[in-house]
Design a protein around this motif. Structure first.
Motif, short mmCIF file in Angstrom:
data_model
loop_
_atom_site.label_atom_id
_atom_site.label_comp_id
_atom_site.label_asym_id
_atom_site.label_seq_id
_atom_site.Cartn_x
_atom_site.Cartn_y
_atom_site.Cartn_z
N GLY A 192 47.09 -53.86 75.95
CA GLY A 192 47.41 -53.29 74.64
C GLY A 192 48.07 -54.28 73.70
N ALA A 193 48.03 -55.57 74.06
CA ALA A 193 48.67 -56.59 73.22
C ALA A 193 48.00 -56.69 71.85
CB ALA A 193 48.61 -57.95 73.92
N SER A 194 48.78 -57.10 70.86
CA SER A 194 48.25 -57.29 69.51
C SER A 194 48.72 -58.64 68.96
CB SER A 194 48.73 -56.16 68.58
OG SER A 194 48.25 -56.34 67.27
N PRO A 195 47.78 -59.54 68.63
CA PRO A 195 46.34 -59.42 68.82
C PRO A 195 45.97 -59.36 70.30
CG PRO A 195 46.94 -61.67 68.24
CD PRO A 195 48.18 -60.85 68.08
N PRO A 196 44.78 -58.88 70.63
CA PRO A 196 44.43 -58.66 72.04
C PRO A 196 44.26 -59.95 72.83
CG PRO A 196 42.53 -58.27 70.62
CD PRO A 196 43.71 -58.45 69.70
N VAL A 197 44.57 -59.84 74.12
CA VAL A 197 44.30 -60.95 75.04
C VAL A 197 42.78 -61.08 75.16
CG1 VAL A 197 44.59 -61.79 77.40
CG2 VAL A 197 46.42 -60.49 76.30
N SER A 198 42.30 -62.30 75.27
CA SER A 198 40.87 -62.55 75.38
C SER A 198 40.24 -61.73 76.50
CB SER A 198 40.63 -64.04 75.65
OG SER A 198 39.31 -64.28 76.08
N VAL A 199 39.11 -61.11 76.20
CA VAL A 199 38.38 -60.32 77.20
C VAL A 199 38.02 -61.18 78.40
CG1 VAL A 199 36.22 -59.07 77.68
CG2 VAL A 199 37.49 -58.63 75.56
N SER A 200 37.59 -62.40 78.15
CA SER A 200 37.17 -63.28 79.26
C SER A 200 38.36 -63.63 80.16
CB SER A 200 36.52 -64.55 78.71
OG SER A 200 37.44 -65.31 77.94
N VAL A 201 39.55 -63.78 79.56
CA VAL A 201 40.75 -64.08 80.36
C VAL A 201 41.05 -62.92 81.30
CG1 VAL A 201 43.25 -64.36 80.24
CG2 VAL A 201 41.78 -65.67 78.71
N LEU A 202 41.07 -61.70 80.76
CA LEU A 202 41.40 -60.53 81.58
C LEU A 202 40.31 -60.25 82.61
CD1 LEU A 202 42.89 -58.20 78.82
CD2 LEU A 202 44.13 -59.46 80.58
N ALA A 203 39.05 -60.42 82.22
CA ALA A 203 37.95 -60.17 83.16
C ALA A 203 38.03 -61.11 84.35
CB ALA A 203 36.61 -60.34 82.43
N LYS A 204 38.33 -62.37 84.09
CA LYS A 204 38.41 -63.33 85.19
C LYS A 204 39.67 -63.12 86.02
CE LYS A 204 37.38 -68.13 86.21
NZ LYS A 204 36.89 -69.42 85.63
N ALA A 205 40.78 -62.79 85.36
CA ALA A 205 42.04 -62.59 86.08
C ALA A 205 41.97 -61.40 87.02
CB ALA A 205 43.18 -62.41 85.08
N PHE A 206 41.33 -60.31 86.56
CA PHE A 206 41.27 -59.10 87.37
C PHE A 206 39.96 -58.97 88.15
CE2 PHE A 206 44.63 -58.05 84.42
CZ PHE A 206 45.52 -57.34 85.21
N GLN A 207 39.07 -59.95 87.97
CA GLN A 207 37.78 -59.93 88.68
C GLN A 207 37.01 -58.65 88.38
OE1 GLN A 207 36.70 -62.84 90.85
NE2 GLN A 207 38.16 -63.41 89.24
N ILE A 208 36.94 -58.32 87.10
CA ILE A 208 36.19 -57.16 86.64
C ILE A 208 35.28 -57.61 85.50
CG2 ILE A 208 37.91 -55.47 87.34
CD1 ILE A 208 38.97 -55.42 84.50
N ASP A 209 34.33 -56.74 85.10
CA ASP A 209 33.41 -57.15 84.05
C ASP A 209 33.99 -56.92 82.67
OD1 ASP A 209 32.83 -54.43 83.22
OD2 ASP A 209 31.52 -54.26 84.95
N ASP A 210 33.39 -57.57 81.68
CA ASP A 210 33.89 -57.52 80.31
C ASP A 210 33.95 -56.10 79.78
OD1 ASP A 210 33.90 -60.22 80.59
OD2 ASP A 210 32.47 -60.65 78.96
N LYS A 211 32.96 -55.28 80.13
CA LYS A 211 32.89 -53.93 79.60
C LYS A 211 34.10 -53.10 80.03
CE LYS A 211 29.89 -49.88 79.23
NZ LYS A 211 28.59 -49.26 79.61
N LEU A 212 34.52 -53.25 81.28
CA LEU A 212 35.68 -52.50 81.76
C LEU A 212 36.95 -52.96 81.05
CD1 LEU A 212 36.95 -50.42 83.57
CD2 LEU A 212 36.95 -52.08 85.45
N VAL A 213 37.07 -54.25 80.79
CA VAL A 213 38.22 -54.77 80.05
C VAL A 213 38.26 -54.13 78.67
CG1 VAL A 213 39.21 -56.81 78.93
CG2 VAL A 213 38.34 -56.97 81.27
N GLN A 214 37.14 -54.07 78.00
CA GLN A 214 37.08 -53.49 76.66
C GLN A 214 37.45 -52.01 76.69
OE1 GLN A 214 33.05 -54.59 75.76
NE2 GLN A 214 33.63 -56.55 74.85
N ILE A 215 37.03 -51.31 77.74
CA ILE A 215 37.39 -49.89 77.87
C ILE A 215 38.90 -49.74 78.01
CG2 ILE A 215 37.27 -47.88 79.42
CD1 ILE A 215 34.36 -48.71 80.03
N LEU A 216 39.50 -50.59 78.85
CA LEU A 216 40.94 -50.53 79.07
C LEU A 216 41.71 -50.93 77.80
CD1 LEU A 216 41.12 -52.03 82.66
CD2 LEU A 216 41.66 -49.69 82.00
N GLN A 217 41.22 -51.94 77.09
CA GLN A 217 41.87 -52.34 75.86
C GLN A 217 41.83 -51.21 74.83
OE1 GLN A 217 39.82 -56.08 75.02
NE2 GLN A 217 41.68 -57.21 75.57
N HIS A 218 40.69 -50.55 74.75
CA HIS A 218 40.57 -49.43 73.81
C HIS A 218 41.54 -48.32 74.18
CE1 HIS A 218 38.80 -46.58 71.02
NE2 HIS A 218 38.70 -45.70 72.02
#
Length: 223
Positions: A192-218
């Motif tokens: 929920g950071a503003s501005p948001p943390v890069s999707v690619s950073v979170l996807a790689k850190a949590f070993q999940i796909d970009d779409k799930l990161v975007q869902i969680l950010q939303h």
């Protein structure tokens, strides 16, 4: 030329002294006078708050009412915190201590994983049953169930949580060794950071796909 043992001893003494300075400087500064009631209206920017004019200080600056009243747990987490920090109790300024009332809804009320960057926390259960725990820097979980009257300590800066696992509402009182301990919840900080943390950073850190990161950010930016 100095002998090696003498030089080693000198280095050890210097290191110990420097380490002591770091440890001492890691907590709220000690007061330099009996009281320094926070002047919450001052425009002066300091580490903490400037002192209120001593002639204007009253006993009310050291009193806060309301910790006897249940907090509203009608929310997604089933949890409420009622703080007694320097912003609510100006007399705490420079004293290096604060407290909170914590209310948890029955059957799952959660104080989610979070940290206090400036304080250790000691908690006592007033009513109910809590599952509590913290994770150290080796990623070891220390978790236990607390009943009424039990006390538990959460070391400074470590991720920790509490959840009501009982069938009645739970209440706890916690004290922290800072007038303003700070709280950072893990999930909102990352998603929920503003501005948001890069999707690619979170996807790689949590070993999940970009779409799930975007869902969680939303989810965390729209709540």
């Amino acid at each position: 030329m100095e002998s090696f043992p003498a030089l080693a001893l000198a280095v050890l003494v210097i290191f110990s002294y420097a380490n002591t300075i770091v440890i001492v400087g890691a907590s709220d500064p000690d007061p330099l006078q009996d009281i320094c009631v926070a002047d919450l209206q001052s425009k002066v920017i300091v580490n903490g708050f400037p002192c209120k004019n001593a002639m204007m200080v009253t006993a009310n600056d050291f009193r806060l009412k309301g910790l006897d009243k249940p907090g509203n747990t009608n929310n997604q987490l089933g949890f409420n915190v009622t703080p007694a920090f320097v912003m609510q109790l100006p007399g705490l300024n420079t004293l290096g201590i604060s407290m909170v009332r914590l209310d948890y809804a029955a059957r799952g009320g959660l104080n989610p994983p979070h940290t206090h960057p400036r304080a250790t926390e000691i908690l006592v259960v007033i009513e109910g049953t809590l599952l509590v725990g913290f994770i150290n820097t080796n990623n070891t979980l220390f978790s236990i169930t607390l009943e009424k009257g039990d006390v538990f300590v959460f070391p400074r800066g470590l991720v920790h949580f509490q959840q009501n696992i009982g069938s009645i509402n739970a209440v706890a009182i916690a004290s922290l060794n800072s007038q303003n301990p700070g709280t950072q919840q893990v999930a909102p900080a990352l998603f929920g950071a503003s501005p948001p943390v890069s999707v690619s950073v979170l996807a790689k850190a949590f070993q999940i796909d970009d779409k799930l990161v975007q869902i969680l950010q939303h989810k965390f930016t729209s709540s």
